[in-house]
Design a protein around this motif. Structure first.
Motif, PDB file in Angstrom:
ATOM      1  N   ASP A 176      -6.140 -18.475 -24.495  1.00 27.08           N
ATOM      2  CA  ASP A 176      -5.937 -18.079 -23.100  1.00 27.08           C
ATOM      3  C   ASP A 176      -7.128 -18.434 -22.214  1.00 27.08           C
ATOM      4  O   ASP A 176      -6.960 -18.878 -21.071  1.00 27.08           O
ATOM      5  N   ARG A 186       4.336 -19.097 -23.403  1.00 25.22           N
ATOM      6  CA  ARG A 186       3.044 -18.964 -22.724  1.00 25.22           C
ATOM      7  C   ARG A 186       3.137 -19.443 -21.282  1.00 25.22           C
ATOM      8  O   ARG A 186       2.552 -18.840 -20.378  1.00 25.22           O
ATOM      9  N   GLU A 216      -4.960  -7.384 -29.166  1.00 23.88           N
ATOM     10  CA  GLU A 216      -3.962  -8.167 -29.871  1.00 23.88           C
ATOM     11  C   GLU A 216      -4.135  -7.989 -31.375  1.00 23.88           C
ATOM     12  O   GLU A 216      -5.253  -7.951 -31.885  1.00 23.88           O
ATOM     13  N   GLU A 258       0.936 -14.058 -16.453  1.00 23.99           N
ATOM     14  CA  GLU A 258      -0.504 -14.263 -16.286  1.00 23.99           C
ATOM     15  C   GLU A 258      -0.920 -15.727 -16.398  1.00 23.99           C
ATOM     16  O   GLU A 258      -2.084 -16.060 -16.149  1.00 23.99           O
ATOM     17  N   LYS A 295       1.821  -8.834 -29.046  1.00 24.57           N
ATOM     18  CA  LYS A 295       1.316  -8.802 -27.674  1.00 24.57           C
ATOM     19  C   LYS A 295       2.054  -7.743 -26.863  1.00 24.57           C
ATOM     20  O   LYS A 295       3.182  -7.370 -27.169  1.00 24.57           O
ATOM     21  N   ARG A 327       2.631  -6.405 -22.624  1.00 20.64           N
ATOM     22  CA  ARG A 327       2.448  -6.561 -21.181  1.00 20.64           C
ATOM     23  C   ARG A 327       2.856  -5.257 -20.515  1.00 20.64           C
ATOM     24  O   ARG A 327       3.887  -4.674 -20.858  1.00 20.64           O
ATOM     25  N   GLU A 328       2.077  -4.812 -19.531  1.00 18.06           N
ATOM     26  CA  GLU A 328       2.289  -3.488 -18.946  1.00 18.06           C
ATOM     27  C   GLU A 328       3.389  -3.439 -17.899  1.00 18.06           C
ATOM     28  O   GLU A 328       4.059  -2.422 -17.758  1.00 18.06           O
ATOM     29  N   ASN A 329       3.580  -4.516 -17.136  1.00 21.31           N
ATOM     30  CA  ASN A 329       4.535  -4.447 -16.027  1.00 21.31           C
ATOM     31  C   ASN A 329       5.460  -5.665 -16.010  1.00 21.31           C
ATOM     32  O   ASN A 329       5.045  -6.736 -15.587  1.00 21.31           O
ATOM     33  N   ALA A 380       4.822 -16.803 -19.117  1.00 25.68           N
ATOM     34  CA  ALA A 380       4.143 -15.509 -18.999  1.00 25.68           C
ATOM     35  C   ALA A 380       3.574 -15.351 -17.589  1.00 25.68           C
ATOM     36  O   ALA A 380       3.030 -16.300 -17.020  1.00 25.68           O
TER      37      ALA A 380
END
Length: 235
Positions: free
Chosen positions: A219, A166, A3, A171, A49, A51-53, A169
C-alpha cells in the motif's frame, strides 16, 4: 485494526466480534470468509482486512481462476452468438449466458448488435452449479449504469483478481491520480480483467502498464507510485 495473515480454516470469530462492539452499523462479510452458526472462518489463505465505512471484513488473497459471485461486475468476451442470447467467456470453466434482452431499452424487435469477439461489461445475476452463470447489463431498475458492450478502441489486460480488489478499494488513489493526467475510461471486472480506453494509444499503454505494476507493490509503495505518475509520462 492490524492486518492479520490467515489460512483456510482459521477461526476469526473473536476478531470479528471485537469489531462488532465498536460499531452500530451492520457488519458486512466479504470474500474469503464463511459464517457457520455464530462463528466465522477463513476459506482462503491471505490477509484479513477491515474497512470501517461501511464496516466490512474480507480476505485479500491471490486468486487466478475466477469463481462467479452474484452481484459482481465482470469483463467478458463474447464467444458464441445465438438468436436471443450470447455465450460469454468470463474466465471460468464454463461460459456464461447473456440474454440480448438484458440491456437497457432492449426488446425482441430492438436488440443490441453484438458480435463474436466483443467485450462486455456485465453483472453476475445468477450462479447455479447445475446451469450456466447468468449475466445482465442492466441494474434492478433497468438502467445500464455503465454496463454494456465496450468500445472496440479500448484495450483489455488480465491481472490477478486481488489487483482488481485493490483498485476498487476506496483508499486507493491510483485511478484518481491517473485521471488528473489523462482523460480515460475504465471497466474493472472482478474476474481479473481490466478494460481501458484513453485519448491515445500511448496513454492507454501507459495506464495499463501502471495498473499491472501494483501486483508487486504494498500500500505504501502504491501511494508513492501514484505521486510520481504525473512526472513520468511525456507526450
Amino acid at each position: 485494526m492490524e492486518e492479520t495473515v490467515v489460512i483456510s480454516g482459521n477461526d476469526i470469530t473473536e476478531i470479528i466480534d471485537e469489531a462488532k462492539k465498536s460499531t452500530n452499523k451492520k457488519l458486512i462479510i466479504g470474500p474469503g470468509i464463511i459464517k457457520q452458526r455464530d462463528s466465522f472462518f477463513a476459506t482462503k489463505c491471505g490477509v484479513l482486512k477491515f474497512r470501517e465505512n461501511p464496516p466490512v471484513f474480507w480476505i485479500d488473497y491471490h486468486q487466478k481462476r475466477y469463481i462467479p459471485v452474484r452481484g459482481e461486475r465482470i469483463v467478458g468476451i463474447v464467444v458464441q452468438k445465438g438468436g436471443m442470447s450470447v455465450k460469454v467467456d468470463i474466465g471460468t470453466n464454463e461460459n456464461a449466458v447473456l440474454s440480448l434482452l438484458a440491456f437497457e431499452g432492449a426488446t425482441k424487435r430492438n436488440k443490441p448488435i453484438i458480435q463474436v469477439g466483443d467485450l462486455v461489461f456485465a453483472q453476475v445475476l445468477g450462479v447455479n452449479q447445475n446451469s450456466e452463470t447468468e449475466l445482465v447489463c442492466v441494474t434492478s431498475k433497468g438502467k445500464r449504469n455503465g454496463m454494456g458492450v465496450l468500445p472496440a478502441e479500448g484495450f483489455m489486460i488480465d491481472v490477478p483478481i486481488n489487483v482488481c480488489r485493490r483498485l476498487l478499494a476506496p483508499e486507493c488513489r491510483l485511478l484518481k491520480n491517473l485521471g488528473t493526467k489523462f482523460k480515460y475510461e475504465i471497466a474493472i471486472g472482478m474476474n481479473g480483467r481490466i478494460w481501458v480506453r484513453a485519448t491515445s494509444h500511448q496513454a492507454t499503454t501507459f495506464i495499463c502498464n501502471t495498473l499491472a505494476e501494483i501486483e508487486y507493490l504494498n500500500d505504501d509503495e502504491i501511494q508513492k507510485r501514484t505521486d510520481s505518475i504525473l512526472d513520468e509520462f511525456v507526450v
